[in-house]
Design a protein around this motif. Sequence first.
Motif, PDB file in Angstrom:
ATOM      1  N   GLY A 168      15.361 -22.226  35.709  1.00  0.00           N
ATOM      2  CA  GLY A 168      16.740 -22.114  35.251  1.00  0.00           C
ATOM      3  C   GLY A 168      16.867 -21.337  33.954  1.00  0.00           C
ATOM      4  N   VAL A 169      16.025 -20.318  33.760  1.00  0.00           N
ATOM      5  CA  VAL A 169      16.037 -19.504  32.545  1.00  0.00           C
ATOM      6  C   VAL A 169      16.584 -18.121  32.895  1.00  0.00           C
ATOM      7  CG1 VAL A 169      14.610 -18.407  30.768  1.00  0.00           C
ATOM      8  CG2 VAL A 169      14.077 -20.734  31.539  1.00  0.00           C
ATOM      9  N   TYR A 170      17.655 -17.728  32.220  1.00  0.00           N
ATOM     10  CA  TYR A 170      18.292 -16.424  32.432  1.00  0.00           C
ATOM     11  C   TYR A 170      18.546 -15.820  31.059  1.00  0.00           C
ATOM     12  CZ  TYR A 170      18.894 -18.672  36.907  1.00  0.00           C
ATOM     13  OH  TYR A 170      18.651 -19.342  38.079  1.00  0.00           O
ATOM     14  N   GLU A 171      17.768 -14.821  30.700  1.00  0.00           N
ATOM     15  CA  GLU A 171      17.851 -14.220  29.363  1.00  0.00           C
ATOM     16  C   GLU A 171      17.694 -12.713  29.461  1.00  0.00           C
ATOM     17  OE1 GLU A 171      18.531 -15.764  26.519  1.00  0.00           O
ATOM     18  OE2 GLU A 171      18.502 -17.786  27.357  1.00  0.00           O
ATOM     19  N   ASN A 172      18.101 -12.012  28.395  1.00  0.00           N
ATOM     20  CA  ASN A 172      17.971 -10.556  28.320  1.00  0.00           C
ATOM     21  C   ASN A 172      17.371 -10.154  26.978  1.00  0.00           C
ATOM     22  OD1 ASN A 172      19.276  -9.888  30.870  1.00  0.00           O
ATOM     23  ND2 ASN A 172      21.136 -10.664  29.904  1.00  0.00           N
ATOM     24  N   PRO A 173      16.115 -10.543  26.721  1.00  0.00           N
ATOM     25  CA  PRO A 173      15.521 -10.195  25.427  1.00  0.00           C
ATOM     26  C   PRO A 173      15.085  -8.730  25.371  1.00  0.00           C
ATOM     27  CG  PRO A 173      13.904 -11.323  26.777  1.00  0.00           C
ATOM     28  CD  PRO A 173      15.200 -11.336  27.547  1.00  0.00           C
ATOM     29  N   THR A 174      15.092  -8.195  24.172  1.00  0.00           N
ATOM     30  CA  THR A 174      14.466  -6.906  23.903  1.00  0.00           C
ATOM     31  C   THR A 174      13.203  -7.221  23.112  1.00  0.00           C
ATOM     32  OG1 THR A 174      16.547  -5.708  23.903  1.00  0.00           O
ATOM     33  CG2 THR A 174      14.699  -4.677  22.739  1.00  0.00           C
ATOM     34  N   LEU A 175      12.063  -6.832  23.669  1.00  0.00           N
ATOM     35  CA  LEU A 175      10.774  -7.190  23.083  1.00  0.00           C
ATOM     36  C   LEU A 175      10.068  -5.959  22.547  1.00  0.00           C
ATOM     37  CD1 LEU A 175       9.600  -9.552  25.954  1.00  0.00           C
ATOM     38  CD2 LEU A 175      10.753 -10.191  23.824  1.00  0.00           C
ATOM     39  N   ARG A 176       9.551  -6.094  21.345  1.00  0.00           N
ATOM     40  CA  ARG A 176       8.688  -5.064  20.763  1.00  0.00           C
ATOM     41  C   ARG A 176       7.277  -5.618  20.803  1.00  0.00           C
ATOM     42  NH1 ARG A 176      10.184  -1.192  17.105  1.00  0.00           N
ATOM     43  NH2 ARG A 176       8.666  -2.005  15.630  1.00  0.00           N
ATOM     44  N   VAL A 177       6.426  -4.973  21.585  1.00  0.00           N
ATOM     45  CA  VAL A 177       5.063  -5.447  21.800  1.00  0.00           C
ATOM     46  C   VAL A 177       4.094  -4.444  21.179  1.00  0.00           C
ATOM     47  CG1 VAL A 177       3.375  -6.154  23.528  1.00  0.00           C
ATOM     48  CG2 VAL A 177       5.820  -6.533  23.958  1.00  0.00           C
ATOM     49  N   ALA A 178       3.302  -4.909  20.246  1.00  0.00           N
ATOM     50  CA  ALA A 178       2.303  -4.055  19.603  1.00  0.00           C
ATOM     51  C   ALA A 178       1.003  -4.144  20.395  1.00  0.00           C
ATOM     52  CB  ALA A 178       2.085  -4.507  18.159  1.00  0.00           C
ATOM     53  N   ARG A 179       0.502  -2.980  20.810  1.00  0.00           N
ATOM     54  CA  ARG A 179      -0.778  -2.932  21.524  1.00  0.00           C
ATOM     55  C   ARG A 179      -1.832  -2.367  20.589  1.00  0.00           C
ATOM     56  NH1 ARG A 179      -3.812   0.594  24.118  1.00  0.00           N
ATOM     57  NH2 ARG A 179      -2.225   2.188  24.262  1.00  0.00           N
ATOM     58  N   HIS A 180      -2.780  -3.233  20.225  1.00  0.00           N
ATOM     59  CA  HIS A 180      -3.885  -2.846  19.352  1.00  0.00           C
ATOM     60  C   HIS A 180      -4.741  -1.806  20.083  1.00  0.00           C
ATOM     61  CE1 HIS A 180      -7.690  -3.270  17.152  1.00  0.00           C
ATOM     62  NE2 HIS A 180      -6.923  -3.655  16.145  1.00  0.00           N
ATOM     63  N   PRO A 181      -5.362  -0.848  19.374  1.00  0.00           N
ATOM     64  CA  PRO A 181      -6.178   0.175  20.043  1.00  0.00           C
ATOM     65  C   PRO A 181      -7.296  -0.401  20.927  1.00  0.00           C
ATOM     66  CG  PRO A 181      -5.832   0.776  17.750  1.00  0.00           C
ATOM     67  CD  PRO A 181      -5.266  -0.609  17.924  1.00  0.00           C
ATOM     68  N   SER A 182      -7.806  -1.581  20.597  1.00  0.00           N
ATOM     69  CA  SER A 182      -8.882  -2.160  21.411  1.00  0.00           C
ATOM     70  C   SER A 182      -8.345  -2.993  22.585  1.00  0.00           C
ATOM     71  CB  SER A 182      -9.790  -3.033  20.544  1.00  0.00           C
ATOM     72  OG  SER A 182      -9.076  -4.152  20.066  1.00  0.00           O
ATOM     73  N   GLU A 183      -7.039  -3.123  22.697  1.00  0.00           N
ATOM     74  CA  GLU A 183      -6.417  -3.914  23.759  1.00  0.00           C
ATOM     75  C   GLU A 183      -6.122  -3.026  24.963  1.00  0.00           C
ATOM     76  OE1 GLU A 183      -2.417  -6.701  24.279  1.00  0.00           O
ATOM     77  OE2 GLU A 183      -2.803  -5.706  22.379  1.00  0.00           O
ATOM     78  N   THR A 184      -6.456  -3.489  26.152  1.00  0.00           N
ATOM     79  CA  THR A 184      -6.171  -2.716  27.360  1.00  0.00           C
ATOM     80  C   THR A 184      -4.702  -2.871  27.756  1.00  0.00           C
ATOM     81  OG1 THR A 184      -6.680  -4.513  28.888  1.00  0.00           O
ATOM     82  CG2 THR A 184      -8.529  -3.087  28.214  1.00  0.00           C
ATOM     83  N   ASP A 185      -4.215  -1.915  28.538  1.00  0.00           N
ATOM     84  CA  ASP A 185      -2.855  -2.031  29.057  1.00  0.00           C
ATOM     85  C   ASP A 185      -2.720  -3.279  29.919  1.00  0.00           C
ATOM     86  OD1 ASP A 185      -1.945   0.268  27.783  1.00  0.00           O
ATOM     87  OD2 ASP A 185      -2.227   1.555  29.536  1.00  0.00           O
ATOM     88  N   ALA A 186      -3.754  -3.612  30.693  1.00  0.00           N
ATOM     89  CA  ALA A 186      -3.711  -4.795  31.549  1.00  0.00           C
ATOM     90  C   ALA A 186      -3.556  -6.067  30.719  1.00  0.00           C
ATOM     91  CB  ALA A 186      -4.962  -4.870  32.422  1.00  0.00           C
ATOM     92  N   PHE A 187      -4.251  -6.154  29.601  1.00  0.00           N
ATOM     93  CA  PHE A 187      -4.129  -7.319  28.725  1.00  0.00           C
ATOM     94  C   PHE A 187      -2.709  -7.403  28.176  1.00  0.00           C
ATOM     95  CE2 PHE A 187      -4.426  -9.750  24.837  1.00  0.00           C
ATOM     96  CZ  PHE A 187      -5.305 -10.774  25.152  1.00  0.00           C
ATOM     97  N   MET A 188      -2.152  -6.258  27.747  1.00  0.00           N
ATOM     98  CA  MET A 188      -0.799  -6.249  27.202  1.00  0.00           C
ATOM     99  C   MET A 188       0.222  -6.662  28.267  1.00  0.00           C
ATOM    100  SD  MET A 188       1.477  -3.314  25.293  1.00  0.00           S
ATOM    101  CE  MET A 188       1.848  -2.448  26.795  1.00  0.00           C
ATOM    102  N   VAL A 189       0.068  -6.168  29.494  1.00  0.00           N
ATOM    103  CA  VAL A 189       0.976  -6.552  30.578  1.00  0.00           C
ATOM    104  C   VAL A 189       0.877  -8.052  30.824  1.00  0.00           C
ATOM    105  CG1 VAL A 189       1.378  -6.361  33.073  1.00  0.00           C
ATOM    106  CG2 VAL A 189       1.100  -4.300  31.693  1.00  0.00           C
ATOM    107  N   THR A 190      -0.316  -8.601  30.804  1.00  0.00           N
ATOM    108  CA  THR A 190      -0.500 -10.034  31.009  1.00  0.00           C
ATOM    109  C   THR A 190       0.146 -10.827  29.879  1.00  0.00           C
ATOM    110  OG1 THR A 190      -2.569  -9.556  32.168  1.00  0.00           O
ATOM    111  CG2 THR A 190      -2.187 -11.841  31.514  1.00  0.00           C
ATOM    112  N   ARG A 191       0.027 -10.342  28.652  1.00  0.00           N
ATOM    113  CA  ARG A 191       0.707 -10.972  27.501  1.00  0.00           C
ATOM    114  C   ARG A 191       2.207 -10.986  27.714  1.00  0.00           C
ATOM    115  NH1 ARG A 191       0.949  -9.015  21.993  1.00  0.00           N
ATOM    116  NH2 ARG A 191       0.278  -6.992  22.703  1.00  0.00           N
ATOM    117  N   LEU A 192       2.741  -9.845  28.151  1.00  0.00           N
ATOM    118  CA  LEU A 192       4.177  -9.726  28.408  1.00  0.00           C
ATOM    119  C   LEU A 192       4.621 -10.687  29.511  1.00  0.00           C
ATOM    120  CD1 LEU A 192       6.876  -8.176  27.971  1.00  0.00           C
ATOM    121  CD2 LEU A 192       6.064  -6.566  29.692  1.00  0.00           C
TER     122      LEU A 192
END
Length: 179
Positions: free
Chosen positions: A20-44
């Motif tokens: 029952g969660v309905y939201e429209n957030p705008t998120l700023r996600v910082a991806r560290h150079p050692s972080e993979t895109d897959a890890f960042m997507v999983t975080r998101l």
Amino acid sequence: MALGATIHTFDVQLADVDRGVYENPTLRVARHPSETDAFMVTRLLAYCLEYEEGIDFSEGIAATDEPAVLVRDLTGRVTAWIEVGAPDAERLHRGARLADRVAVYTHRDPAKVAAAWAGKKIHRAEEIPLVSFDPGFVDDVAAVLERRNTMTLSITERHAYLELNGSSFSTAIHEQRAG
């Protein structure tokens, strides 16, 4: 010279019918150079699937004493400790002692992640969900990432339907217990 984090912006339309969660957030996600895109997507995804008042990303890799995502109440106390990837048993134990609730989201093989915890002391391990997605889902989503992203995520009956920058994806949300 050290490379800095890359900032990705996500304009999210979140409809989690299961909770029952309905939201429209705008998120700023910082991806560290050692972080993979897959890890960042999983975080998101962890952030969206755990969305509630007080949720926030930690300082990421720089914050070795905090999880990837956490929830604080109005007093600042950590109420949810949300790890991403393959945290070690000691981190889960610490998180379970500090927070009311702990969860792990992984883009890796969940059987291998859970096997690394076997026989190790984890406070309330039987209460900790290990959440994963269909094989290839996270990598497919990561392939269409841009610096500025438009995202719609709908969750119903433990199935996620994601549209990111005009590309559509879907996955079952798999859950097992850490203990």
